[in-house]
Scaffold this motif. Sequence first.
Motif, short mmCIF file in Angstrom:
data_model
loop_
_atom_site.label_atom_id
_atom_site.label_comp_id
_atom_site.label_asym_id
_atom_site.label_seq_id
_atom_site.Cartn_x
_atom_site.Cartn_y
_atom_site.Cartn_z
N THR A 121 1.01 -1.04 -0.68
CA THR A 121 -0.20 0.01 -0.10
C THR A 121 0.65 0.51 -0.35
O THR A 121 1.89 0.89 0.64
CB THR A 121 -0.70 0.22 1.07
OG1 THR A 121 -0.35 0.20 2.56
CG2 THR A 121 -2.14 -1.52 1.52
N SER A 122 0.02 2.23 -0.61
CA SER A 122 1.37 3.46 -0.66
C SER A 122 0.76 5.15 -0.41
O SER A 122 -1.06 4.89 -0.77
CB SER A 122 2.01 3.38 -2.29
OG SER A 122 0.92 4.34 -2.67
N SER A 123 1.13 5.84 0.08
CA SER A 123 0.69 6.91 0.44
C SER A 123 0.56 7.59 -1.29
O SER A 123 0.92 7.03 -2.29
CB SER A 123 1.01 7.74 1.24
OG SER A 123 2.66 7.84 0.87
N SER A 124 -0.05 9.15 -1.43
CA SER A 124 0.23 9.73 -2.26
C SER A 124 1.87 9.89 -2.91
O SER A 124 3.00 9.83 -2.21
CB SER A 124 -0.56 10.53 -2.69
OG SER A 124 -2.28 10.93 -1.96
N ILE A 125 2.42 10.21 -3.67
CA ILE A 125 4.06 10.99 -4.49
C ILE A 125 3.58 12.69 -4.03
O ILE A 125 2.77 13.75 -4.60
CB ILE A 125 3.86 10.93 -6.04
CG1 ILE A 125 3.43 9.47 -5.69
CG2 ILE A 125 5.03 11.63 -6.09
CD1 ILE A 125 3.73 9.06 -7.32
N LEU A 126 3.80 13.11 -3.39
CA LEU A 126 4.07 14.41 -2.90
C LEU A 126 4.74 15.02 -3.05
O LEU A 126 6.16 14.88 -2.41
CB LEU A 126 2.99 14.32 -1.32
CG LEU A 126 1.43 14.10 -1.46
CD1 LEU A 126 1.59 13.74 0.44
CD2 LEU A 126 0.55 14.59 -2.18
N PRO A 127 4.40 16.09 -3.35
CA PRO A 127 3.63 17.15 -2.85
C PRO A 127 2.70 17.41 -4.30
O PRO A 127 1.49 18.14 -4.71
CB PRO A 127 3.87 18.77 -3.24
CG PRO A 127 5.64 19.07 -2.99
CD PRO A 127 6.11 17.52 -2.92
N ALA A 128 3.48 16.96 -5.52
CA ALA A 128 3.36 17.67 -7.02
C ALA A 128 2.23 16.14 -7.54
O ALA A 128 1.34 16.66 -8.30
CB ALA A 128 4.24 17.32 -8.05
N PHE A 129 1.55 15.38 -6.69
CA PHE A 129 1.15 14.18 -7.37
C PHE A 129 -0.02 13.85 -6.11
O PHE A 129 -0.18 12.71 -6.29
CB PHE A 129 1.66 13.03 -7.82
CG PHE A 129 2.91 13.55 -9.14
CD1 PHE A 129 2.38 14.51 -10.20
CD2 PHE A 129 4.77 13.68 -9.11
CE1 PHE A 129 3.48 14.53 -11.48
CE2 PHE A 129 4.93 14.15 -9.61
CZ PHE A 129 4.69 14.45 -11.17
N PRO A 130 -1.21 14.81 -5.54
CA PRO A 130 -1.92 13.52 -4.76
C PRO A 130 -2.76 12.79 -5.19
O PRO A 130 -3.32 13.34 -6.62
CB PRO A 130 -2.87 15.42 -4.28
CG PRO A 130 -2.66 16.03 -5.03
CD PRO A 130 -0.79 16.10 -5.77
N GLY A 131 -3.09 11.93 -4.51
CA GLY A 131 -4.01 10.78 -5.47
C GLY A 131 -3.13 9.64 -5.76
O GLY A 131 -4.15 9.04 -6.30
N GLU A 132 -1.72 10.11 -6.20
CA GLU A 132 -1.92 8.82 -7.55
C GLU A 132 -0.54 7.94 -6.68
O GLU A 132 0.46 8.69 -5.76
CB GLU A 132 -1.18 9.69 -8.51
CG GLU A 132 -1.35 10.57 -9.77
CD GLU A 132 -0.92 11.27 -10.53
OE1 GLU A 132 0.24 11.22 -10.99
OE2 GLU A 132 -1.62 12.17 -11.32
N ARG A 133 -0.53 7.22 -6.82
CA ARG A 133 -0.06 5.87 -5.82
C ARG A 133 1.02 4.77 -6.82
O ARG A 133 0.92 5.21 -7.86
CB ARG A 133 -0.46 4.97 -5.12
CG ARG A 133 -2.02 6.41 -4.10
CD ARG A 133 -2.80 5.62 -3.31
NE ARG A 133 -3.76 6.33 -3.33
CZ ARG A 133 -3.67 7.22 -2.07
NH1 ARG A 133 -2.67 7.55 -1.46
NH2 ARG A 133 -5.09 8.16 -1.41
N VAL A 134 1.92 4.34 -6.46
CA VAL A 134 2.77 2.96 -6.83
C VAL A 134 2.20 1.91 -6.68
O VAL A 134 2.02 1.67 -5.26
CB VAL A 134 4.86 3.84 -6.03
CG1 VAL A 134 4.83 4.86 -6.22
CG2 VAL A 134 4.08 2.88 -4.63
N SER A 135 2.33 1.19 -7.79
CA SER A 135 3.05 -0.25 -7.08
C SER A 135 4.93 -0.76 -7.59
O SER A 135 5.21 -0.22 -8.03
CB SER A 135 1.92 -0.96 -8.37
OG SER A 135 2.57 -0.81 -9.71
N VAL A 136 4.31 -2.30 -6.89
CA VAL A 136 5.58 -2.72 -7.00
C VAL A 136 5.89 -3.83 -7.13
O VAL A 136 4.59 -5.19 -6.77
CB VAL A 136 6.31 -2.93 -5.03
CG1 VAL A 136 7.70 -3.33 -5.60
CG2 VAL A 136 6.32 -1.36 -4.49
#
Length: 222
Positions: A44-59
């Motif tokens: 599970t991931s947080s958002s990519i901040l500060p520039a990409f709120p709501g965008e998360r990552v997968s591994v």
Amino acid sequence: MKKMMKILATAASLGAMMSATPAFAEQGDWLLRVRAINVAPSETSSSILPAFPGERVSVDNSIMPEVDITYMATDNIGFELIAATTQHTVSGRSGTTGAIGELADTWVLPPTLTAQYHFVPDGKIRPYVGAGINYTLFYEEDASNGLVDAVGATNVDLDDSFGFALQAGVDIELNERFFLNFDIKYLDIDTTATLNTTAAGTQRVNVSLDPVVVGVGLGIKL
């Protein structure tokens, strides 16, 4: 996590039903195993901040060899040290980073120490459960070509992690020294990825990797 607890309970029940045969592993023995493992992050991931709120990552998953050694402190209690390293790719899942796709890759080294309880060390089928700790190091982190094309030269850094480990498995005797091994572990791994980019500044994302590690291999009593 619930699946892992069910596996531990099943192993305990299996151990209680096993019948005894001449001793195989006992106090003072060393057991060496070589496994092929599949490391499957349940991230599970947080958002990519500060520039990409709501965008998360997968591994992604990774299949690699693993070596471990167990010392039997008593007939039933062993201590296992696990050594393996795997490579994983981190990708965007939606929005701008999802369109880029692969963002970075990293090597992961999670040395893990578990204390095990072996239910029937004198049986031909020997289930065990274990619990312990892992210290995870991330190294050779690299930005992908797609990310560099999008935001310029980028430095990637992932924080090391300290967490717990759960384990269940079974050894199946082949002869007086060799045995098959099936093993599953749950590792608690959390990290913060920092991306220092040319065009987008510094971005951070918190990731709970928490992989399930499934292994099958061959063991020998030294």
